[in-house]
Design a protein around this motif. Structure first.
Motif, PDB file in Angstrom:
ATOM      1  N   THR A 215       6.375 -13.836  -6.494  1.00 22.01           N
ATOM      2  CA  THR A 215       6.233 -12.479  -7.015  1.00 22.01           C
ATOM      3  C   THR A 215       5.657 -11.541  -5.966  1.00 22.01           C
ATOM      4  O   THR A 215       5.198 -10.450  -6.279  1.00 22.01           O
ATOM      5  CB  THR A 215       5.395 -12.513  -8.313  1.00 22.01           C
ATOM      6  OG1 THR A 215       5.151 -11.203  -8.730  1.00 22.01           O
ATOM      7  CG2 THR A 215       4.084 -13.215  -8.112  1.00 22.01           C
TER       8      THR A 215
ATOM      9  N   CYS B 190       2.885 -11.547  -4.187  1.00 22.40           N
ATOM     10  CA  CYS B 190       1.509 -11.116  -4.406  1.00 22.40           C
ATOM     11  C   CYS B 190       0.741 -11.031  -3.103  1.00 22.40           C
ATOM     12  O   CYS B 190      -0.324 -10.424  -3.050  1.00 22.40           O
ATOM     13  CB  CYS B 190       0.793 -12.066  -5.357  1.00 22.40           C
ATOM     14  SG  CYS B 190       0.450 -13.676  -4.668  1.00 22.40           S
TER      15      CYS B 190
ATOM     16  N   ALA C 228       7.755  -6.189  -1.189  1.00 16.86           N
ATOM     17  CA  ALA C 228       7.986  -6.402  -2.613  1.00 16.86           C
ATOM     18  C   ALA C 228       8.981  -5.378  -3.136  1.00 16.86           C
ATOM     19  O   ALA C 228       9.190  -4.326  -2.533  1.00 16.86           O
ATOM     20  CB  ALA C 228       6.676  -6.287  -3.374  1.00 16.86           C
TER      21      ALA C 228
ATOM     22  N   GLU D 181       9.225 -12.794 -12.427  1.00 17.16           N
ATOM     23  CA  GLU D 181       8.289 -11.723 -12.784  1.00 17.16           C
ATOM     24  C   GLU D 181       8.944 -10.363 -12.513  1.00 17.16           C
ATOM     25  O   GLU D 181       9.989 -10.289 -11.881  1.00 17.16           O
ATOM     26  CB  GLU D 181       7.007 -11.847 -11.960  1.00 17.16           C
ATOM     27  CG  GLU D 181       6.393 -13.214 -11.972  1.00 17.16           C
ATOM     28  CD  GLU D 181       5.479 -13.432 -13.166  1.00 17.16           C
ATOM     29  OE1 GLU D 181       5.058 -12.450 -13.788  1.00 17.16           O
ATOM     30  OE2 GLU D 181       5.205 -14.601 -13.468  1.00 17.16           O
TER      31      GLU D 181
ATOM     32  N   LYS E 175       8.067  -8.195 -10.521  1.00 13.97           N
ATOM     33  CA  LYS E 175       8.049  -7.880  -9.095  1.00 13.97           C
ATOM     34  C   LYS E 175       8.555  -9.099  -8.344  1.00 13.97           C
ATOM     35  O   LYS E 175       8.284 -10.226  -8.757  1.00 13.97           O
ATOM     36  CB  LYS E 175       6.616  -7.553  -8.677  1.00 13.97           C
ATOM     37  CG  LYS E 175       6.492  -7.055  -7.272  1.00 13.97           C
ATOM     38  CD  LYS E 175       5.085  -6.609  -6.976  1.00 13.97           C
ATOM     39  CE  LYS E 175       4.189  -7.780  -6.716  1.00 13.97           C
ATOM     40  NZ  LYS E 175       2.933  -7.407  -6.068  1.00 13.97           N
TER      41      LYS E 175
ATOM     42  N   LYS F 184       1.519 -18.923  -8.041  1.00 17.08           N
ATOM     43  CA  LYS F 184       2.745 -19.010  -8.842  1.00 17.08           C
ATOM     44  C   LYS F 184       3.532 -20.274  -8.544  1.00 17.08           C
ATOM     45  O   LYS F 184       4.677 -20.395  -8.978  1.00 17.08           O
ATOM     46  CB  LYS F 184       3.625 -17.783  -8.538  1.00 17.08           C
ATOM     47  CG  LYS F 184       3.041 -16.486  -9.053  1.00 17.08           C
ATOM     48  CD  LYS F 184       3.179 -16.407 -10.551  1.00 17.08           C
ATOM     49  CE  LYS F 184       2.505 -15.190 -11.109  1.00 17.08           C
ATOM     50  NZ  LYS F 184       2.429 -15.210 -12.557  1.00 17.08           N
TER      51      LYS F 184
END
Lengths: 315, 175
Positions: free
Chosen positions: B75, B77, B93, B106, B108, B132
């Motif tokens: 995702t 992050c 992202a 997700e 994103k 994740k």
């Protein structure tokens, strides 16, 4: 001028000072954490219970202790009052319970959330919370609501601190932002799908302690810790123009107000500064913003030479 | 100066004996040692024909995992990148559009995800930082190349193929 003792530190404060304000005067190691209280907003505080303290002595006249922990943001100091905060295991434990309550309906989407890295709830959970949840039920969810093209609302993340409502009420004129419904289903919203287009409405992003209100122009652009914060200003007819820019290379990814050591906005800024001035040439850059070295934002930012030997070489 | 080990010998400049001057016994002694090693078990393997078994936690190049429905776990992050001591990971992202729910888990996802394998030190901190379960190190070796740009692995090389999934269960820590 009442005298109050907090965690063994005695201080004399003006009449009408709350315990929280007195604790902040002493320093950050004594001050209780806050999620809803905001010194720049009138009548804020009293919702989240994060700032609870124990009053072991009411005052010189009435030395009885208060029977329960009190919200320090709403309790005035009395002459001779004695307060314990971090030194009381009872309070530390109670605060842990408060954090657990705040996190009950809060989604675990920090990897997606743009607030991660500067989120007060994240810090609070890290310092006081459990690492897992004891809650068995489904988390409360809301339908996605669009409140305009500049501000992103994630109602699922909201902890109902009312800061944004007070900001919309006190900073902007013509309030179009408030809380609908009650109790479990209470939610912040703009009235009847009306987009917030006031000049100072962007400040709700800065006052939000969690990622419920975030900057749509910064949405998913970068994680906070990969950007470089610098202080900058510009001649703005509407506001002070003093801001922090979050740069990546030469690009201004985000503009926010400057925040003090309590994470509170120093001066409100207008929407034009916040959303429309996204070029470095719009700004006069003053220098790097000082970020606490405990913060993840200061990761990989080298503002000091690690090896003193290089200093001698003048590199 | 005090000797560090007791194996050191003091060099003396004395006359050699007849046996030493013959030189042949010393050669024989050396040959004996060489011969002895012929019959010992070899420390190496004959590589292309024989392959040495990897340890279950061997740290080769990375893989970006998909979940059982084939959606990418990552995702974007940025925790792997901030944990990386070699600063080898970069990413951009993007927001998931409507209709892409089958591709990304997700809202994103990582539009660009690059690891510079020349910078990577294969420490596995990215794997540990990942919330994740998206990035893992595999037992695959980074291929040699003549060109530096071939070592910047993008999503085309990192994301696992659905028809050729990579098993990382033996790497996972059991708590």
């Amino acid at each position: 001028m009442p005298k109050v003792t907090i965690d063994g530190h005695t201080i004399q404060v003006p009449d009408g000072t709350t315990i929280l304000q007195a604790a902040r005067m002493i320093g950050p190691e004594v001050a209780p954490p806050t999620m809803c209280y905001y010194s720049k907003l009138k009548t804020s505080g009293g919702y989240c219970r994060t700032c609870i303290v124990k009053v072991t002595k009411g005052s010189d006249k009435d030395p009885r202790p208060m029977p329960k922990p009190v919200a320090s943001c709403r309790t005035m100091v009395m002459d001779g009052m004695e307060v314990v905060n971090n030194t009381s295991p009872e309070i530390v434990d109670a605060r842990k319970g408060v954090v657990e309550f705040l996190l009950i309906n809060h989604p675990l989407d920090c990897p997606v959330c743009d607030q991660a890295g500067e989120c007060h709830l994240q810090d609070l959970g890290y310092e006081h919370g459990l690492s897992s949840t004891r809650y068995d039920f489904e988390r409360r969810t809301f339908e996605r609501k669009d409140i305009g093209d500049k501000i992103q609302l994630h109602m699922n993340r909201c902890i109902l601190c009312y800061r944004c409502v007070k900001t919309a009420d006190q900073v902007t004129d013509g309030r179009s932002h408030g809380v609908m419904n009650r109790g479990d289903v209470a939610e912040i919203s703009t009235y009847i799908e009306k987009a917030i287009d006031n000049d100072f409405s962007g400040n709700v992003i800065d006052v939000c302690p969690v990622g419920a209100l975030t900057d749509k122009t910064f949405r998913f652009k970068s994680r906070v810790w990969f950007t470089k914060p610098v202080d900058a200003h510009r001649d703005c007819p509407k506001c002070s123009g003093k801001t922090t820019l979050w740069l990546k290379g030469e690009d201004v990814l985000r503009v926010t107000a400057r925040k003090d050591q309590w994470g509170e906005v120093e001066e409100w800024i207008c929407n034009e500064c916040r959303f429309d001035k996204k070029k470095t040439k719009d700004w006069i850059i003053e220098g790097p913003r000082k970020i606490d070295h405990h913060s993840v934002i200061s990761q990989n930012h080298y503002n000091k030479l690690a090896n003193p030997h290089y200093k001698k070489l003048g590199k | 100066m005090k000797a560090l080990t007791n194996r050191s010998k003091v060099a003396v400049d004395k006359e050699l004996t007849l046996m030493e001057r013959l030189y042949f016994p010393a050669v024989l002694k050396g040959m004996m040692i060489t011969l002895r090693h012929v019959f010992k078990k070899s420390a190496t393997v004959k590589y292309p024909e024989v392959e040495k078994e990897f340890a279950p936690v061997y740290r080769g190049h990375h893989v970006l995992k998909r979940d059982e429905q084939g959606r990418e776990n990552c995702t974007a992050c940025g925790l792997c990148a901030v944990a990386c001591p070699a600063e080898a990971i970069t990413m951009t992202a993007a927001e998931r559009k409507k209709g892409e729910e089958k591709l990304y888990r997700e809202e994103k996802y990582a539009k660009v995800y690059e690891i510079n394998m020349l910078r990577c030190i294969f420490c596995g901190l990215c794997e540990e930082a990942c919330p994740k379960e998206a990035i893992f190190l595999t037992d695959e070796i980074v291929n040699a190349s003549y060109d530096r740009k071939d070592f910047v692995y993008g999503k085309d090389k990192l994301v696992e193929k659905m028809d050729n999934r990579i098993d990382i269960t033996k790497r996972q820590k059991k708590y």
